[in-house]
Design a protein around this motif. Sequence first.
Motif, PDB file in Angstrom:
ATOM      1  N   LEU A 173      72.897  -2.648 -79.283  1.00  0.00           N
ATOM      2  CA  LEU A 173      74.391  -3.183 -79.959  1.00  0.00           C
ATOM      3  C   LEU A 173      73.619  -2.178 -81.747  1.00  0.00           C
ATOM      4  N   GLU A 174      72.219  -2.701 -81.755  1.00  0.00           N
ATOM      5  CA  GLU A 174      71.282  -2.530 -82.747  1.00  0.00           C
ATOM      6  C   GLU A 174      71.009  -1.017 -82.413  1.00  0.00           C
ATOM      7  N   LEU A 175      70.817  -0.731 -81.158  1.00  0.00           N
ATOM      8  CA  LEU A 175      70.008   0.376 -81.246  1.00  0.00           C
ATOM      9  C   LEU A 175      71.137   1.291 -82.029  1.00  0.00           C
ATOM     10  N   GLY A 176      72.475   1.614 -81.097  1.00  0.00           N
ATOM     11  CA  GLY A 176      73.647   2.245 -81.263  1.00  0.00           C
ATOM     12  C   GLY A 176      73.488   1.963 -82.482  1.00  0.00           C
ATOM     13  N   ARG A 177      73.864   1.499 -83.947  1.00  0.00           N
ATOM     14  CA  ARG A 177      73.864   1.061 -85.182  1.00  0.00           C
ATOM     15  C   ARG A 177      72.682   2.227 -85.818  1.00  0.00           C
ATOM     16  N   LEU A 178      71.311   2.089 -85.521  1.00  0.00           N
ATOM     17  CA  LEU A 178      70.657   2.943 -86.171  1.00  0.00           C
ATOM     18  C   LEU A 178      70.603   3.961 -85.749  1.00  0.00           C
ATOM     19  N   ILE A 179      71.284   4.287 -84.071  1.00  0.00           N
ATOM     20  CA  ILE A 179      71.396   6.183 -83.819  1.00  0.00           C
ATOM     21  C   ILE A 179      72.069   6.661 -84.964  1.00  0.00           C
ATOM     22  N   VAL A 222      79.593   9.134 -82.773  1.00  0.00           N
ATOM     23  CA  VAL A 222      78.292   9.420 -82.483  1.00  0.00           C
ATOM     24  C   VAL A 222      78.306   8.170 -81.932  1.00  0.00           C
ATOM     25  N   LYS A 223      77.932   8.592 -80.209  1.00  0.00           N
ATOM     26  CA  LYS A 223      77.368   7.889 -79.425  1.00  0.00           C
ATOM     27  C   LYS A 223      76.311   7.946 -78.960  1.00  0.00           C
ATOM     28  N   LYS A 224      75.493   6.659 -78.768  1.00  0.00           N
ATOM     29  CA  LYS A 224      74.136   6.431 -78.149  1.00  0.00           C
ATOM     30  C   LYS A 224      73.527   7.639 -76.817  1.00  0.00           C
ATOM     31  N   SER A 225      74.733   7.603 -76.077  1.00  0.00           N
ATOM     32  CA  SER A 225      74.636   8.341 -75.068  1.00  0.00           C
ATOM     33  C   SER A 225      75.768   8.216 -73.766  1.00  0.00           C
ATOM     34  N   SER A 226      75.979   9.746 -73.723  1.00  0.00           N
ATOM     35  CA  SER A 226      77.057   9.761 -72.969  1.00  0.00           C
ATOM     36  C   SER A 226      77.263   8.818 -71.226  1.00  0.00           C
ATOM     37  N   ARG A 227      76.293   7.602 -71.298  1.00  0.00           N
ATOM     38  CA  ARG A 227      76.762   7.383 -69.920  1.00  0.00           C
ATOM     39  C   ARG A 227      78.712   6.456 -70.151  1.00  0.00           C
TER      40      ARG A 227
END
Length: 167
Positions: A38-44, A78-83
């Motif tokens: 969750l934190e990583l997604g917010r950071l990106i 914006v998304k962290k990955s295309s998963r």
Amino acid sequence: MATDIRVIGSFVQAMMICPRQVWLMSRQICPDEDNVFLELGRLIGSHAYGRERKEVHLGHLCLDLVRRGGREFVVGEVKKSSRAREAARMQLAFYLYELREMGIEAEGELLFPEERRRERVVLDAGLIQQVEELKRRIIAVIYRDKPPPPQKIPFCSKCAYAELCWA
């Protein structure tokens, strides 16, 4: 439960992955705020595409970024990955649908900065039908007295609600 339920973008994405998450979110049950993903997604989300306008709130919509693209607005998600690409695509289609309902025509772009990928999303008749069906399914989940039972899926390992399902 309030009688005037409004579907929001995060419900749409969650519904594509886990209906139980929609029910929890609709009750404002917070996920584990210390969840690293969750934190990583917010950071990106906060650091990617720094020159473009970010976090535009328009009614019940929270758009990651908006910019002019020729004659139309372009809404970026914006998304962290295309998963969870399909869930992200439906979330963006929902935003385009809601904007159209407000009289605003826009195109969409899925943005995966870590993968250096962009994907164009255009709201067509087929996508409109999918969004309307998804909204009906979301409302049905929200009106349930109890959450749908947990189901073990690959997304559970990184889900911030995992403790509510599997503890």
